[in-house]
Scaffold this active site. Structure first.
Site, mmCIF file in Angstrom:
data_model
loop_
_atom_site.group_PDB
_atom_site.id
_atom_site.type_symbol
_atom_site.label_atom_id
_atom_site.label_comp_id
_atom_site.label_asym_id
_atom_site.label_seq_id
_atom_site.Cartn_x
_atom_site.Cartn_y
_atom_site.Cartn_z
ATOM 1 C CB SER A 218 -0.944 0.004 1.194
ATOM 2 O OG SER A 218 -1.862 -1.070 1.056
ATOM 3 C CB VAL A 219 4.253 2.405 1.017
ATOM 4 C CG1 VAL A 219 4.120 2.339 2.528
ATOM 5 C CG2 VAL A 219 5.069 1.258 0.484
#
Lengths: 484, 463
Positions: A218-219
């Site tokens: 998700s980063v």
């Protein structure tokens, strides 16, 4: 007879002339080529018998050469060796050199062009030439905080000053003790080196910048968000459909949000909410809308695919090319073949923190001659401007929301606005997750951007997430910076 | 005695004094240059000790002083038996020999060799022996023309010496080449002495045979070709050279003998066709041999593709050559300084690769200086060839000088990758007794020849 003799004389003269030429070619024109040949043991032996310069971090000596009574004359000695090993690298007699020892070898061994007059002086005066001291940008307090916070986890922490690009901490675990490889007993060193080399936990790899890199999970949504907003294709309030599951085109597989349900309530969801709650399905839709070409161009602006030296070589992070529709969806939330280094993620946060301007990261502050005069000193340099100031400011607000009111809650520090993003990357069926946090603080006047990555789910397999394991480590590092 | 006669006498006396002073002057010059050379040698040894160990080894300096005494004895002997001999040859050789000992001593220190284990100790003893033999030669051989008479004896001696290493029981193979003879109490390379015997033979033979070799022949394609039967000698020498190549595994010596013969053939007959015929014969022989003989092929591969990892790591590959290049490169222009480099990394740094050692520690400057010394030596030798009055003496001087020049080219050319590496020794510098003895005999012969030249010319002037 004299005519013949004259010709023979000229012949002999020609033979000698060829010797003058050949020796000149070797000793003048081929010197540099021959010196760097890896089979030339003299180069390494030379760098051993000079008093190699020290490596210093903010007045703390972390590596220096101490006189000893053997053929190498100086023993390379490291203090807090494992803690700094990711940066210093190792310096062996027979197994090569790495890290700063390698990247700054010319300066440390006194061979750089700036040290030419010192070399001549040493030659004339007959004393041993001395190498230059390399002053790092690392801060021992922050380095120590990062090292301790990482605990027994395998992973890495990178902290840098977003306004200058100076790297304040760079930790990689598991580490090794460079002292063991600097010993002069070649057999012991080879034994230890081989041991470290075959060790499955790869202690010789500086995970912050090299090795196999990581799935960002998700980063990576930060980059998709930046691309979406900065390109103007999508606004923070733009809505996309909000199903609980999404079938991948051309496949029977289904993607889900990490919570399992919808992304918040409602039939549609905004980009802002999708980022705050870190939902996968909306990002798959957003990524599809803006397309991989746009995402790729923003990723490259942030440093993907480019070779970078800090001065150690950084393995370029990759955003895959030639993807089909399903692969674009997966890559939009950091899966499929997206691979990043922790430094790269810290650079993304740093660019957002610094109003959209990415500063070139470095670990070297200055090079000092033995008389402490400055030979080289670090100048902050702009690397790129991936996003506009407006986009950066909008994203900062969104990232503050992630921490204060979203899934990155464990990075909260009372009285300080922390901007951040967590990630929990899948590595395949049954494999433990890779846990991430990246962010910066204070959000209104950033002093540090961090990236934390934890391998093997932090020991929790598939049951932990970035917020649980990585965010608290980042918080500790940020607190160490703010405490100064 | 009338005044006019006195005047006349005075002039002659003055002339005589003048003429007699010149030899005294050149001998004084020689003495001064020898002292200068010895001082450089002593300084080199001292620098080696200081550079490598940090302290002086007095005993070595004592030995060097002893060698200096022998050279001075030789110089004094010349004042009696070779007053007009060339004044530069002896100092040049003294300097080369001394610098060689300094470098060998330096490598001994690196390898921890002392006493009679040390190569430098043996080199110094051999130098002393070689100098005494040279002294004997210059005292005994008063007239070089007597050497011409025994030309077929020299041929026999040369051939026997060449064959000796092949005789079972006394022949010894060292690093692939069968060049050594071990007689139990002493081992030596007869090929080194053979080169002098062959130079004497070639010079003596060609002086008598050159007329038939140069005058007769059929013209074909605008070139006058030699008669079939005149090709006999060149074929024989070629066969000998090929035998050396095939049975003794020594490309360098083979090239040396054949090159010597060709040069003398050309100088005596004035016909370049011998170079063409001889060169093609040798080239073809070596080319064919490179397919048959692994060691010749290995040498060529190592020369053309030195840095190829496969050739570098191969047995008999280019490891030594490449390490020598690394050493020379690390020396750069001014060198690491005596005792301050790492020449010992290169295998055989004290013999075959002594020029690489010098390149590393004395730099390009040192290499140039050594090459200039050789060039000066060679030019003095060729000068005898130009100025001599008898053709045997001239041919002999050219032949002996060429032997030295070609050895320098073959060895240094091998080390610096001009040509493939072969097994010759660097004259006067490299560790090795046989080579020292042979080269010092060459020095004695050249001194003798140069004395005759000047002596004759002065006699001519006076008349």
């Amino acid at each position: 007879m004299n005519r013949e003799l004259r010709r023979v004389s000229w012949g002999i003269f020609a033979l000698f002339l060829s010797l003058f030429v050949s020796s000149t070619v070797i000793q003048v024109f081929q010197v540099d080529n021959l010196r760097v040949d890896e089979r030339n043991s003299r180069t390494l032996l030379d760098s051993y018998s000079t008093e190699r310069g020290a490596i210093v971090a903010s007045n703390t000596i972390i590596a220096e050469s101490i006189p000893v009574d053997d053929q190498f004359r100086y023993q390379r000695t490291y203090y807090d060796g494992p803690m700094y090993s990711a940066v210093t690298g190792y310096f062996t007699i027979s197994q090569g050199i790495s890290g700063i020892e390698s990247a700054m070898n010319d300066e440390l061994s006194g061979q750089s062009n700036q040290q030419f007059f010192d070399q001549v002086l040493a030659l004339v005066s007959g004393r041993d030439p001395r190498g230059a001291t390399v002053q790092l940008t690392l801060d021992p307090e922050i380095q120590k905080a990062a090292w301790n916070a990482l605990g027994d986890n395998a992973g890495s922490v990178v902290a840098l000053d977003p306004t200058t690009g100076r790297i304040l901490a760079m930790v990689s675990k598991p580490a090794y003790d460079p002292n063991e490889l600097a010993a002069h007993d070649t057999e012991t060193v080879i034994g230890r080196y081989q041991q470290l080399l075959v060790d499955e936990s790869a202690p010789l790899v500086n995970r912050a910048i090299s090795g196999g890199l990581y799935h960002p999970g998700s980063v990576f949504k930060l980059i998709v968000t930046a691309a979406a907003l900065d390109s103007g294709l999508i606004r923070d309030t733009t809505t996309v459909p909000n199903p609980a599951s999404l079938k991948l085109p051309g496949s029977t597989s289904v993607i889900k949000n990490s919570g399992g349900g919808r992304c918040g309530s409602g039939d549609t969801v905004t980009l802002e909410t999708a980022l705050r709650l870190s939902c996968n399905i909306p990002f798959a839709e957003i990524g599809t809308r803006i397309g991989s070409t746009v995402i790729n161009s923003y990723a490259e602006e942030f440093g993907f695919g480019a070779s970078l030296e800090i001065p150690m070589a950084v393995t370029p992070s990759t955003y895959p090319a030639n993807m089909d529709a399903a692969q674009i969806m997966l890559s939009s939330f950091g899966q499929y073949d997206v691979r990043v280094s922790p430094l790269q993620m810290a650079m993304v946060s740093a660019a957002i923190a610094n109003g959209g301007v990415l500063m070139a990261p470095t670990v070297v502050d200055s090079v000092l001659a033995p008389d402490l005069s400055i030979l080289k000193s670090f100048q902050a340099q702009e690397y790129s401007q991936p996003i506009s100031k407006q986009t950066a400011s909008l994203m900062t607000t969104m990232m503050i929301g992630n921490v204060s009111n979203g899934v990155a809650s464990n990075a909260r520090i009372s009285g300080v606005k922390v901007a951040g993003k967590t990630g929990t990357a899948e590595n395949g069926e049954g494999e433990p997750y890779t846990l991430w946090f990246t962010g910066f603080a204070p959000a209104d006047n950033p002093r540090v951007a961090v990236a934390v990555v934890i391998e093997n789910g932090g020991g929790f397999g598939q049951s932990a997430n970035g917020n649980r394991v990585a965010a608290p480590i980042a918080r500790t590092v940020i607190e160490a910076v703010l405490a100064q | 005695m009338s005044p006019s006669t006195t005047d006349h006498h005075q002039t002659i006396t003055e002339q005589l004094i003048l003429r007699l002073r010149i030899p005294t002057k050149i001998r004084n010059l020689e003495a001064a240059l020898i002292v200068f050379a010895m001082l450089i040698n002593a300084a080199a040894i001292a620098l080696v000790d200081l550079g490598a160990t940090g302290s002086l080894d007095i005993s070595i300096l004592g030995f060097i002083g002893g060698l200096g005494a022998i050279v001075m004895t030789m110089h004094i002997a010349q004042r009696f038996v070779a007053r007009d001999a060339d004044p530069l040859i002896l100092p040049i050789v003294t300097l080369l020999n001394g610098l060689g000992i300094a470098m060998i001593h330096r490598l001994d220190i690196a390898q921890g060799l002392t006493g009679w284990q040390a190569n430098a100790s043996r080199q110094m003893v051999w130098t002393a022996i070689a100098m005494v033999i040279a002294l004997v030669v210059i005292v005994v051989v008063r007239n070089h023309r007597s050497l011409q008479r025994y030309r077929y004896v020299w041929m026999l001696v040369g051939v026997v010496l060449l064959i000796m290493p092949l005789i079972p029981g006394i022949g010894v193979t060292i690093s692939g080449a069968r060049l050594w003879v071990d007689l139990g109490f002493v081992s030596f390379q007869p090929g080194e002495i053979a080169k002098i015997a062959l130079a004497l033979f070639f010079a003596g033979y060609l002086v008598t045979a050159r007329d038939s070799l140069s005058a007769v022949g059929t013209t074909f394609l605008g070139v006058r070709w030699p008669r079939g039967r005149d090709l006999g000698p060149i074929i024989i020498v070629w066969l000998v050279a090929m035998l050396v190549l095939i049975f003794q595994h020594d490309l360098g010596t083979s090239l040396l003998y054949f090159g010597l013969f060709l040069v003398l053939m050309y100088v005596s007959t004035g016909r370049a066709i011998w170079f063409v015929v001889g060169g093609s014969l040798f080239g073809a022989g070596a080319f064919i041999a490179s397919f048959w003989l692994d060691y010749v092929k290995g040498r060529f591969d190592g020369w053309l593709d030195s840095f190829n990892p496969v050739i570098y790591d191969a047995l008999g590959g280019s490891y030594q050559l490449v390490q020598g290049l690394f050493g020379m490169a690390s020396g750069g222009v001014i060198g690491a300084g005596l005792g301050a480099g790492r020449p010992y990394i290169v295998p055989l740094a004290e013999s075959d690769y002594i020029m690489a050692s010098i390149g590393e520690e004395l730099g390009l400057v040192g290499v140039f200086a050594i090459l200039c010394l050789y060039l000066l030596f060679v030019s003095r030798g060729l000068r005898i060839g130009f100025n001599g009055s008898d053709d045997f003496g001239r041919l002999l001087a050219v032949g002996l000088t060429f032997v030295i020049a070609l050895q320098v080219f073959v060895v240094v050319g091998g080390v610096t990758r001009v040509i493939p590496v072969t097994g010759l020794t660097t004259p006067f510098l490299a560790a090795g007794g046989s080579s020292l003895v042979a080269n010092w005999i060459i020095v004695a012969l050249l001194l003798r020849l140069s004395d005759t030249v000047r002596h004759q010319n002065q006699a001519g002037d006076l008349q």
